[in-house]
Design an enzyme around this catalytic site. Sequence first.
Site, PDB file in Angstrom:
ATOM      1  N   THR A  98       0.877  -1.177   0.000  1.00  0.00           N
ATOM      2  CA  THR A  98       0.000   0.000   0.000  1.00  0.00           C
ATOM      3  C   THR A  98       0.910   1.220   0.000  1.00  0.00           C
ATOM      4  O   THR A  98       1.649   1.449   0.964  1.00  0.00           O
ATOM      5  CB  THR A  98      -0.907   0.022   1.247  1.00  0.00           C
ATOM      6  OG1 THR A  98      -1.651  -1.191   1.293  1.00  0.00           O
ATOM      7  CG2 THR A  98      -1.853   1.205   1.196  1.00  0.00           C
ATOM      8  N   LYS A 173      -7.485   1.774  -3.212  1.00  0.00           N
ATOM      9  CA  LYS A 173      -7.172   1.389  -1.819  1.00  0.00           C
ATOM     10  C   LYS A 173      -7.356   2.598  -0.882  1.00  0.00           C
ATOM     11  O   LYS A 173      -7.804   2.452   0.255  1.00  0.00           O
ATOM     12  CB  LYS A 173      -5.741   0.864  -1.764  1.00  0.00           C
ATOM     13  CG  LYS A 173      -5.198   0.571  -0.384  1.00  0.00           C
ATOM     14  CD  LYS A 173      -5.694  -0.730   0.223  1.00  0.00           C
ATOM     15  CE  LYS A 173      -5.168  -0.898   1.637  1.00  0.00           C
ATOM     16  NZ  LYS A 173      -5.547  -2.125   2.272  1.00  0.00           N
ATOM     17  N   LYS A 241       0.077   5.443   8.188  1.00  0.00           N
ATOM     18  CA  LYS A 241       0.820   5.535   6.922  1.00  0.00           C
ATOM     19  C   LYS A 241      -0.170   5.668   5.759  1.00  0.00           C
ATOM     20  O   LYS A 241      -0.036   6.522   4.898  1.00  0.00           O
ATOM     21  CB  LYS A 241       1.688   4.270   6.773  1.00  0.00           C
ATOM     22  CG  LYS A 241       2.573   4.194   5.556  1.00  0.00           C
ATOM     23  CD  LYS A 241       2.096   3.247   4.479  1.00  0.00           C
ATOM     24  CE  LYS A 241       1.890   1.814   4.860  1.00  0.00           C
ATOM     25  NZ  LYS A 241       1.434   0.962   3.770  1.00  0.00           N
TER      26      LYS A 241
HETATM   27  P1  NAP Z   1       5.252  -6.551   7.543  1.00  0.00           P
HETATM   28  O1  NAP Z   1       4.824  -7.834   8.181  1.00  0.00           O
HETATM   29  O2  NAP Z   1       5.877  -5.516   8.378  1.00  0.00           O
HETATM   30  O3  NAP Z   1       6.288  -6.944   6.368  1.00  0.00           O
HETATM   31  C1  NAP Z   1       6.949  -5.994   5.594  1.00  0.00           C
HETATM   32  C2  NAP Z   1       7.889  -6.712   4.665  1.00  0.00           C
HETATM   33  O4  NAP Z   1       8.583  -5.756   3.860  1.00  0.00           O
HETATM   34  C3  NAP Z   1       8.974  -7.501   5.400  1.00  0.00           C
HETATM   35  O5  NAP Z   1       9.284  -8.640   4.653  1.00  0.00           O
HETATM   36  C4  NAP Z   1      10.136  -6.517   5.422  1.00  0.00           C
HETATM   37  O6  NAP Z   1      11.400  -7.128   5.552  1.00  0.00           O
HETATM   38  C5  NAP Z   1       9.982  -5.899   4.050  1.00  0.00           C
HETATM   39  N1  NAP Z   1      10.601  -4.576   3.955  1.00  0.00           N
HETATM   40  C6  NAP Z   1      10.176  -3.442   4.548  1.00  0.00           C
HETATM   41  N2  NAP Z   1      10.982  -2.413   4.232  1.00  0.00           N
HETATM   42  C7  NAP Z   1      11.924  -2.914   3.407  1.00  0.00           C
HETATM   43  C8  NAP Z   1      13.029  -2.338   2.737  1.00  0.00           C
HETATM   44  N3  NAP Z   1      13.321  -1.039   2.838  1.00  0.00           N
HETATM   45  N4  NAP Z   1      13.797  -3.143   1.975  1.00  0.00           N
HETATM   46  C9  NAP Z   1      13.508  -4.460   1.871  1.00  0.00           C
HETATM   47  N5  NAP Z   1      12.472  -5.072   2.471  1.00  0.00           N
HETATM   48  C10 NAP Z   1      11.695  -4.297   3.235  1.00  0.00           C
HETATM   49  O7  NAP Z   1       4.067  -5.864   6.761  1.00  0.00           O
HETATM   50  P2  NAP Z   1       2.746  -6.519   6.124  1.00  0.00           P
HETATM   51  O8  NAP Z   1       1.691  -6.539   7.163  1.00  0.00           O
HETATM   52  O9  NAP Z   1       3.098  -7.756   5.388  1.00  0.00           O
HETATM   53  O10 NAP Z   1       2.331  -5.340   5.104  1.00  0.00           O
HETATM   54  C11 NAP Z   1       2.966  -5.200   3.846  1.00  0.00           C
HETATM   55  C12 NAP Z   1       2.192  -4.168   3.022  1.00  0.00           C
HETATM   56  O11 NAP Z   1       0.844  -4.613   2.870  1.00  0.00           O
HETATM   57  C13 NAP Z   1       2.130  -2.779   3.669  1.00  0.00           C
HETATM   58  O12 NAP Z   1       2.196  -1.805   2.667  1.00  0.00           O
HETATM   59  C14 NAP Z   1       0.764  -2.784   4.354  1.00  0.00           C
HETATM   60  O13 NAP Z   1       0.237  -1.473   4.480  1.00  0.00           O
HETATM   61  C15 NAP Z   1      -0.036  -3.612   3.360  1.00  0.00           C
HETATM   62  N6  NAP Z   1      -1.210  -4.274   3.948  1.00  0.00           N
HETATM   63  C16 NAP Z   1      -1.117  -4.937   5.140  1.00  0.00           C
HETATM   64  C17 NAP Z   1      -2.250  -5.542   5.680  1.00  0.00           C
HETATM   65  C18 NAP Z   1      -2.205  -6.287   6.999  1.00  0.00           C
HETATM   66  O14 NAP Z   1      -3.271  -6.603   7.534  1.00  0.00           O
HETATM   67  N7  NAP Z   1      -1.036  -6.586   7.550  1.00  0.00           N
HETATM   68  C19 NAP Z   1      -3.467  -5.481   4.993  1.00  0.00           C
HETATM   69  C20 NAP Z   1      -3.519  -4.825   3.766  1.00  0.00           C
HETATM   70  C21 NAP Z   1      -2.383  -4.215   3.260  1.00  0.00           C
HETATM   71  P3  NAP Z   1      11.953  -7.572   7.001  1.00  0.00           P
HETATM   72  O15 NAP Z   1      11.403  -8.945   7.254  1.00  0.00           O
HETATM   73  O16 NAP Z   1      13.422  -7.556   6.862  1.00  0.00           O
HETATM   74  O17 NAP Z   1      11.461  -6.550   7.985  1.00  0.00           O
END
Ligand code: NAP
Length: 291
Positions: A98, A173, A241
Site C-alpha cells: 500500500t 485502496k 501511513k
Molecule cells: P510486515 O509484516 O511488516 O512486512 C513488511 C515486509 O517488507 C517484510 O518482509 C520486510 O522485511 C519488508 N521490507 C520493509 N521495508 C523494506 C526495505 N526497505 N527493503 C527491503 N524489504 C523491506 O508488513 P505486512 O503486514 O506484510 O504489510 C505489507 C504491506 O501490505 C504494507 O504496505 C501494508 O500497508 C499492506 N497491507 C497490510 C495488511 C495487513 O493486515 N497486515 C493489509 C492490507 C495491506 P523484514 O522482514 O526484513 O522486515
Amino acid sequence: MKVTAAFIGLGIMGYPMAGHLANAGVEVQVWNRTAAKANTWAAEYQGKACESIAATVDNADFVFTCVGADTDLTEVYEGSDGIIANAKPGAVLVDHTTASAGIAEKLAQLARARNLEFIDAPVSGGQQGAERGQLTIMCGSEPDAFSQAKPLMEHYSKALNLMGPVGSGQKTKMVNQIAIAGLVQGLSEALHFAEQAELDVRKVVDVISKGAAQSWQMENRSGTMIDGEFEHGFAVDWMRKDLAICLEEARKNGARIPVAALVDQFYGDVQQMGGNRWDTSSLIQRLRKKG
Ligand code: NAP
C-alpha cells in the site's frame, strides 16, 4: 512452460501470498531483507531463497513485491541492485504494497524504459485474507499486463479487478481506507456510548447488527473491542501511513476528507497510548481513557 516468479518482502502478507503461488505449482524464488524469513519460507514451500534482489529477479517472468511504504519501494526497485535494473526484459512487476499513486507512476515509468510492465496491486483482507488466499486486489496497469498477471494473482484472491491505468489501484485502496476510518470511529463511539449508558453491549450489538448499522467492522471487531483486545489485525502504524497517503492525494485532487483527517489525529492519540501495533479498532480505547 513453467512460470518463474520472484517474490520480495515476506512479511505478514507476502509470506502466505508467495506460499499460495508455490502451492499452485509456480516456481517461486524469494528474497527478504531479513534473510532468516526467506530461508524459513524456502524450507516450508520447497522454494528457493536468493541472496540478492538481482539474483531473485534476473530470470523471473513475474516479480511480486509486498514491502512497507514508498521509501521501501524506492530501495527495492531503484538503483543498480534493484528490481528494475536487474529484471528480465518483458517481465511483469506486480507491487502489493500500500503506497502512493505517485510512486506507482514513477516506478512504472522507470520500468517501461527497460521494457518491463508495472502493476500497482494493493490488497485488502488482512492477514487472514492472505493466509486463506481470499484477498481483494485493486490493480492499476495496462490491460495486457493485468491479463498476464491475473492467473497468478487468482491463487490468493477472491476479488481481482483492473481499476484503470497505473496508480488506480492505489487510489482505490485510498477510498477503502477513507471509508474504514470514519466507520471505525463511528463504531467506537457507538460502543462507548452503550457502555456509558450501562446497556448490555453484546446484546445491543446483536440487535443492531441485524439492521442498518451492520458492517464488516461490527461483525468482525465489536467482540474484541468490547473485550479491549487489540493484539491482532491491521496495525495503527500502518493505518496512519495509509491515511497520510490519502490526505496527500486529497490535497492534490481537491477532495474534502475532514473525518479521515480527524481520525488520523485520533490514531496519533492511540500511538501515544502505546498502541502502535494495536488493531485499528483500538480507536475505542482513547474514548475509554479517563482523565
Ligand atoms: P510486515 O509484516 O511488516 O512486512 C513488511 C515486509 O517488507 C517484510 O518482509 C520486510 O522485511 C519488508 N521490507 C520493509 N521495508 C523494506 C526495505 N526497505 N527493503 C527491503 N524489504 C523491506 O508488513 P505486512 O503486514 O506484510 O504489510 C505489507 C504491506 O501490505 C504494507 O504496505 C501494508 O500497508 C499492506 N497491507 C497490510 C495488511 C495487513 O493486515 N497486515 C493489509 C492490507 C495491506 P523484514 O522482514 O526484513 O522486515
